[in-house]
Design an enzyme around this catalytic site. Structure first.
Site, PDB file in Angstrom:
ATOM      1  N   GLY A 282      38.455  46.650  50.571  1.00  0.00           N
ATOM      2  CA  GLY A 282      38.930  46.023  49.337  1.00  0.00           C
ATOM      3  C   GLY A 282      38.207  44.719  49.032  1.00  0.00           C
ATOM      4  O   GLY A 282      37.014  44.570  49.289  1.00  0.00           O
ATOM      5  N   SER A 283      38.992  43.770  48.557  1.00  0.00           N
ATOM      6  CA  SER A 283      38.423  42.539  48.012  1.00  0.00           C
ATOM      7  C   SER A 283      37.657  41.710  49.023  1.00  0.00           C
ATOM      8  O   SER A 283      36.883  40.825  48.641  1.00  0.00           O
ATOM      9  CB  SER A 283      39.538  41.684  47.426  1.00  0.00           C
ATOM     10  OG  SER A 283      40.206  42.402  46.430  1.00  0.00           O
ATOM     11  N   GLY A 556      44.187  42.981  44.479  1.00  0.00           N
ATOM     12  CA  GLY A 556      42.892  43.639  44.383  1.00  0.00           C
ATOM     13  C   GLY A 556      41.983  43.446  45.540  1.00  0.00           C
ATOM     14  O   GLY A 556      41.359  42.514  45.799  1.00  0.00           O
TER      15      GLY A 556
END
Lengths: 556, 394
Positions: A282-283, A556
């Protein structure tokens, strides 16, 4: 009288014949007979070698071998000796009937372990019964003082003293000594009657000094375990690296197991998830896209990207931000973890350059720490990149990495753009390679510091020290695509910002409840471990005043 | 008193034959030493005390010496007159061991009558009793010179041999048959009677071996023990290894390796191998020479008796010489692989109460024979005989 003489002569002649035969045997067959005798009586006996110790960087023991005695029996001999088996069973602490059955069933065999790895005094007591058919063997038992805390990294041996997991397996050859041999005289029943001479002494195994600092390991384990319990999470991992040497100071996972008592072992707890399990990061991968942007020359830290109206359509997919954040510079994109911002940025960049940098920092590559079962993860290598592929790679989907790989990647940033090979050992010098310019690394570091001071990573803040890092909240892949309610919470970062000492990665799998993001679940663990570690390692504080802005929930 | 002892003749002060006695003492002493060493491991393993079997052995040495003293008191005349009674007793004993409930089976053989403290092995005592019968029967000239008389003696012997074979105990059967045959030969039975017996006995021996698979196996193993070492040849190979280890001077008392359960029956049938292993071949040859001296001395005593026409005394001495000599030679021959493996003890050396008791009785009888050959003693015996005869006549 003649007959009497005949009988006397017969006797003398027969005696002479026997003497002759004896002398003949002695002169003619002596060597052959002696050799045959030795073949039946002289045996080479194994001397078990002492296995090397595993220690942490300060010399604290992590795995120790202590001498024990294993009792074995020749069932047939034991049963036919009419000795008191009940007494033996009682001393062995087993059910007498079961014990008798077991012996009876293995009558056809000549070797059955009765009990292995007994404390020598206890075994001595049983051996002093001197039952025929009861034998002993000197072995070594492995003891792990740190127990479940260091279980995954240290690993375990099996009952035969061979490494099965972790460092015990990775460095089995190094730790295992060379068993010695001695010539012994055995009687027909295999009892050693006399030691004749040692043929080869046992060479004890060598010790290993791990890079692990047991104090940090305890700290990391404790904080991780507390967080897992607090958030009712499925599992979790934490890694702490020493920036200077690239060595692993702490590596812990939940769930763990007790290596000293493996009777009810759940096999799922044995895995060193930090090394073996790859997830979509992910981020936490976003900073590397930013780095490519900075390296490309067409962007600088203050370059602005318009994220209005809070989402962007790429191919036929909509990538949303939680809210419309307007125009953001590159630092803001990281600080607020904007999907829209990073996607738009990625679409301006050469996808091959992004992929190459990720590969350079170790994503999708075997980390090479020597730990058994290292996962390679997955880094896509498309010949042609679609826009959606470029966007998702930028925010860390469609790519998988282990916590160890992630830590290795952040190590490169902390070291000013130089990647360093990770090691588990205290004294190993590992190779380095520059993967981004020093300027890019320092610009990136400043942005990551803002993630903690002004962005989603606020809870990673620690008193007296500046911290740089990045949150990550990843929706787990379920049966029907990405799930809305199940997440992986990441935090990866380092401290202090100016002269980084430690890199750490925290990953918490599937936290329950409302707090499920990297900023609220993983960052606090990072913060408390780093804060404790700084004190333990006596790192000079680089910040006088505590200033904490509570970071928002990561996204996010 | 002092003057009285001074005028006593030499043999009065030394009532037994010193040479025989010396041989027996040497053999018994070597026996105790070897049994002590050879039985230590098996004693420890089976009885939890390394001295268990040698202690038993020493007790039996004591008992057998006492029994020997008692036997020494029995005038030969008494034995001579009990001939048929001894046959009856022999048959009773040999039948008794075969009766389940009285006899005890060990390793597939019915040889023993359990008596609590120890098991009586009937055949050991039968050996002596039958010698007495054969000697006394053949003392009568018609018995050895006429076919019918000879046939009666032969029948009695064959009966005993048959009973021994039923146990089965081929070894003892061979020993007693050879010894009794030897006594018949020495008593002057015509060769025309003896030759058919030789042919028949060799033939029956061959049949006995061929019909029993384990005997045949032992014979085959005897010819190539190393090839059959895990079948019939096992004991022989282990015995030979003891010979190889012992060399000329041995490994020293107590240092035998074969006694560590490699050589079965190390303290009984194969004690001679342990002798070679521990004390060396030279000592073993000396022990064999001592046996020969004992046997030749017995034959010499027989010679003197024949010269004085004391046929019964002579034949008894012959029988004892043959029994002890043949058994010793067979045992040694088996140990060194010159003969097929047979379960026979080495007289006076091996562990085994029955063998010791019976052998010491034979030795006592031999000493008694020698004693009665002396001038004074024999005259006393003859006076007693004459007196009995006159009593019977009146």
């Amino acid at each position: 009288m003649i007959r009497l003489a005949i009988v006397a002569v017969c006797f003398v002649a027969l005696s002479g014949a026997i003497v002759g035969r004896m002398v003949y045997v002695n002169i003619n067959d002596r060597d052959f007979l002696q050799e045959q005798g030795d073949l039946r009586t002289i045996r080479l006996e194994r001397i078990n070698a002492h296995r090397g110790m595993i220690r942490d960087r300060l010399g604290k023991p992590l795995a120790i071998s202590s001498p024990v005695v294993s009792l074995w029996a020749n069932p047939n001999e034991l049963l036919s000796s009419s000795s008191d088996l009940n007494q033996l069973a009682t001393m062995l602490k087993v059910d007498p009937e079961e014990f008798a059955d077991r012996l009876e069933n293995s009558r056809s065999r000549s070797f059955v372990y009765l009990r292995r790895h007994m404390p020598p005094p206890e075994a001595e007591k049983i051996l002093s019964l001197s039952l025929p058919g009861l034998y002993s063997e000197k072995e070594y038992h492995r003891f792990y003082p740190a127990g479940e805390v260091a279980a995954h990294l240290v690993g375990v041996t099996n009952i035969d003293d061979r490494g099965q997991e972790g460092v015990e397996l990775a460095f089995d050859q190094w730790l295992t000594g060379v068993p010695g041999k001695k010539k012994v005289l055995k009687n027909l029943y295999g009892d050693i009657v006399a030691d004749i001479m040692p043929v080869a002494d046992a060479v004890p195994g060598r010790d290993i000094e791990l890079a692990m600092d047991l104090r940090l390991q305890y700290l990391a384990y404790r904080e991780l375990k507390a967080a897992i319990q607090r958030h009712e999470a499925q599992s979790g991992s934490i890694i702490v690296l020493d920036v200077a040497s690239g060595s692993v100071l702490a590596m812990a996972n939940q769930p763990s197991y007790n290596p000293n008592n493996r009777q009810r072992l759940d096999i799922a707890t044995v895995r060193n998830r930090a090394v073996t399990d790859a997830f979509e990061p992910g981020s936490t991968l976003k900073p590397f896209t930013v780095a490519v942007a900075l390296e490309s020359g067409s962007h600088h830290p203050l370059s602005r990207i318009d994220t209005s109206p809070g989402f962007v359509r790429v191919d036929d997919k909509t990538i949303p931000d939680p809210r419309d954040m307007g125009e953001l510079n590159l630092g803001d994109i990281l600080a607020h973890s904007s999907q829209v911002g990073i996607s738009k940025l990625a679409l301006t960049l050469d996808p091959f350059a992004v992929r190459d940098l990720l590969a350079d920092v170790g994503i999708g590559q075997i980390p090479g720490s020597g730990f058994p079962g290292e996962s390679q993860g997955y880094l896509p290598n498309h010949r042609r990149w679609t826009d959606i592929e470029r966007a998702t790679l930028a925010y860390g989907y469609g790519v998988t990495t282990t916590p160890l790989q992630l830590a290795n990647a952040y190590l490169a940033i902390a070291r000013g753009g130089v990647r360093k090979q990770i090691t588990l050992l205290a004294e190993e010098q590992t190779s380095t390679i520059r993967v981004m310019s020093e300027q890019t690394a320092s610009q990136l570091t400043r942005m990551l510091a803002k993630v903690v001071s002004d962005g989603t990573g606020g809870q990673a803040h620690i008193q007296g020290y500046t911290v740089a890092g990045k949150t990550g909240t990843v929706r787990k892949l379920g049966e029907s695509g990405y799930e809305d309610t199940r997440h992986l919470a990441f935090f990866a970062g380092f401290a202090p910002v100016q002269d980084p000492e430690l890199v750490a990665v925290v990953m918490i799998n599937d936290p329950a409840g409302d707090a499920n993001g990297g900023g609220s679940v993983a960052a606090p663990v990072f913060g408390s471990v780093m804060s404790g570690a700084m004190r333990i390692l006596k790192v000079a504080p680089d910040q006088q005043v505590a200033m904490s802005k509570g970071g928002g929930d990561a996204h996010g | 008193m002092a003057t009285e002892s001074a005028v006593m003749p030499m043999q009065e002060r030394c009532p037994v034959d010193m040479l025989t006695l010396a041989c027996v003492c040497v053999l018994l002493a070597v026996g105790v030493l070897l049994v002590a060493s050879a039985s230590s491991e098996i004693s420890a393993r089976e009885y939890g005390n390394t001295l268990y079997l040698v202690a038993r052995h020493i007790v039996f040495v004591g008992l057998s010496v006492s029994l020997g003293f008692l036997t020494l008191m029995i005038p030969l005349d008494l034995w001579q007159r009990s001939g048929w009674l001894l046959v009856l007793m022999s048959y009773l004993v040999l039948v008794a061991v075969l009766v389940p409930g009285i006899g005890k089976e060990v390793n597939g053989s019915m040889r023993w009558i359990p008596l609590g403290f120890f098991s009586l092995q009937g055949s050991e005592f039968v050996k002596l009793m039958m010698i007495m019968f054969v000697a006394s029967y053949l003392t009568v000239p018609e018995h050895r010179e006429r076919a019918l008389g000879f046939a009666k003696a032969l029948a009695a012997i064959v009966g005993v041999v048959a009973l021994l074979l039923l146990q089965p105990d081929l070894g003892s059967a061979v020993v007693v048959f050879s010894a009794y045959f030897g006594v018949m030969f020495l008593s002057g039975v015509p060769l025309r009677f003896l030759l058919p017996v030789i042919v028949a006995s060799v033939a029956s021996l061959a049949v006995l071996i061929l019909i029993a698979p384990y005997r045949l196996e032992r014979i085959l193993a005897f010819f190539d023990p190393w090839k059959h070492q895990y079948e019939g040849g096992y004991q022989l190979t282990q015995a030979l290894i003891a010979f190889g280890r012992g060399d000329w001077f041995g490994m020293g008392v107590g240092n035998s390796i074969q006694k560590l359960f490699f050589l079965p029956e190390a303290h009984t049938d194969f004690v001679y191998s342990i002798l070679v292993e521990e004390l060396g071949l030279l000592s073993a040859i000396i022990v064999l020479l001592v046996f020969m001296v004992l046997v030749l001395r017995a034959l010499w005593i027989a010679y003197i008796a024949f010269q004085r026409s004391m046929t019964f005394h002579g034949l008894v001495a012959c029988g004892i010489a043959l029994l002890i000599g043949i058994q010793a030679l067979i045992n040694m021959g088996v140990n060194v692989g010159a003969l097929p493996t047979k379960g026979l003890t080495l007289p006076l050396l091996s562990f085994g109460g029955n063998s010791l008791l019976a052998t010491m009785m034979m030795i006592a009888v031999l000493l008694r024979v020698e004693y009665e050959l002396r001038d004074g003693a024999s005259s006393i015996a003859q006076v007693a005989k004459r007196r009995r005869r006159t009593e019977n006549a009146s």
